[in-house]
Design a protein around this motif. Structure first.
Motif, short mmCIF file in Angstrom:
data_model
loop_
_atom_site.label_atom_id
_atom_site.label_comp_id
_atom_site.label_asym_id
_atom_site.label_seq_id
_atom_site.Cartn_x
_atom_site.Cartn_y
_atom_site.Cartn_z
N LEU A 66 0.83 -1.20 0.00
CA LEU A 66 0.00 0.00 0.00
C LEU A 66 0.87 1.25 0.00
CD1 LEU A 66 -2.82 -1.01 2.52
CD2 LEU A 66 -2.92 -0.96 0.02
N SER A 67 2.06 1.14 0.61
CA SER A 67 3.03 2.25 0.62
C SER A 67 4.38 1.69 0.21
CB SER A 67 3.10 2.89 2.01
OG SER A 67 1.85 3.41 2.40
N VAL A 88 5.07 7.37 -3.13
CA VAL A 88 3.86 7.12 -3.89
C VAL A 88 3.05 6.01 -3.21
CG1 VAL A 88 4.83 5.32 -5.39
CG2 VAL A 88 3.07 6.88 -6.27
N ASN A 89 1.75 6.03 -3.40
CA ASN A 89 0.89 4.96 -2.91
C ASN A 89 0.87 3.80 -3.89
OD1 ASN A 89 0.05 6.36 -0.59
ND2 ASN A 89 -1.59 7.38 -1.70
N ILE A 93 -6.29 -2.28 -6.44
CA ILE A 93 -7.26 -2.52 -7.50
C ILE A 93 -6.53 -2.80 -8.81
CG2 ILE A 93 -9.08 -1.48 -8.91
CD1 ILE A 93 -10.00 0.02 -6.41
N LEU A 94 -5.56 -1.96 -9.14
CA LEU A 94 -4.78 -2.17 -10.36
C LEU A 94 -4.00 -3.48 -10.26
CD1 LEU A 94 -3.67 -1.37 -13.09
CD2 LEU A 94 -2.04 0.14 -11.94
N MET A 95 -3.45 -3.78 -9.11
CA MET A 95 -2.72 -5.03 -8.94
C MET A 95 -3.60 -6.23 -9.29
SD MET A 95 -1.31 -6.87 -5.47
CE MET A 95 -3.01 -7.34 -5.07
N ASP A 111 5.17 -8.06 -1.46
CA ASP A 111 5.22 -6.85 -0.64
C ASP A 111 6.63 -6.53 -0.15
OD1 ASP A 111 5.62 -8.80 1.28
OD2 ASP A 111 3.89 -8.25 2.51
N LYS A 112 7.63 -7.18 -0.72
CA LYS A 112 9.03 -6.97 -0.32
C LYS A 112 9.72 -5.92 -1.18
CE LYS A 112 8.47 -10.38 2.54
NZ LYS A 112 7.97 -10.04 3.89
#
Length: 269
Positions: A66-67, A88-89, A93-95, A111-112
């Motif tokens: 998310l961040s 940036v965020n 949804i795009l993922m 998420d790494k």
């Protein structure tokens, strides 16, 4: 009929950028000014999907953060460069849309990782407020060039929804040659780099996609890319293009003698 009423005119452009040295992120030069100008050529994107040469590994991953963190994936540069943050965020949804388009069994959320310099060195010039959610897709080196191209084709429908697909690498990228010649004071552009860059331009204009897919098998292709990582993002962009796109070249030229800084904007007129 007004051009804006044509179905294809609603497509978000696709962008490939030759990102060059990380120093373009902090220096005021013709390349960094070129990056900045790119934003004026593109409608405001809903979010950004970036395919960077610098996330090159043996599987297809997509950032789920998310961040996402700002990754400083380089060494030997001034402290100022390591202090840069691009806050940036991410965009879940795009993922999920990307996963659905490529195939749930073909891409893995991750998420790494985060936003590496292949992306942020360009994006911070285009969008300095970091106000467009951004995710990255890795480049799986186990796939063939044709498969990379087909993956770009699968992602093309994102353009109808206002998402910007951006690939960052370089159309010629032989750093060993560049640094060895710069060290000797030789800043001339070799014939093989000029010829390969021109061949790519010609194939893009003529929509000869098979030539682009097979370009690294040529002598000039092998000289231009000892490894394919900086070329493959272009194939994603070519795959995401459509027949009505007219390729434009808002940035052209060579840095470090042999490094093509060409940018390609696929835009429906």
């Amino acid at each position: 009929m007004d051009n804006r009423e044509k179905p294809d005119s609603r497509l978000m452009p696709v962008l490939f950028v030759g990102h060059g040295t990380p120093m373009n992120a902090i220096e005021d030069n013709k390349w960094s000014r070129g990056f900045q100008n790119l934003a004026s050529l593109i409608p405001k994107p809903k979010a950004i999907l970036s395919i960077s040469a610098h996330w090159f590994l043996d599987e297809t991953l997509i950032t789920s953060n998310l961040s996402p963190r700002t990754i400083h994936d380089f060494g030997g540069f001034p402290d100022e460069l390591y202090e840069i943050q691009y806050p940036v965020n991410g965009d879940p949804i795009l993922m999920h849309k990307v996963i659905e388009l490529i195939g749930k069994n073909k891409v893995i959320p991750n998420d790494k990782w985060g936003i590496d310099h292949g992306s942020w060195s360009v994006l911070r010039r285009m969008y300095p407020k970091a106000d467009h959610p951004t995710i990255q897709l890795s480049i799986n080196y186990l796939l063939s060039n044709q498969e990379h191209y087909e993956m770009g084709k699968a992602l093309s429908s994102l353009r109808k929804e206002g998402y910007l697909i951006i690939g960052t690498g370089n159309i010629t990228h032989n750093l060993n040659y560049a640094f060895s010649h710069i060290f000797r004071g030789d800043n001339t552009t070799p014939d093989w780099a000029i010829e390969f860059d021109n061949m790519v331009e010609d194939a893009l204009v003529k929509k000869q996609h098979l030539n682009l897919i097979n370009a690294l098998d040529t002598n000039n292709g092998m000289l231009s890319h000892p490894t394919p990582d900086h070329y493959l993002p272009l194939l994603y962009c070519v795959g995401a293009s459509v027949e009505s796109d007219i390729p434009e070249f808002p940035i052209m030229g060579f840095d470090l003698g042999s490094l093509s800084m060409r940018a390609v904007l696929f835009n429906t007129k």
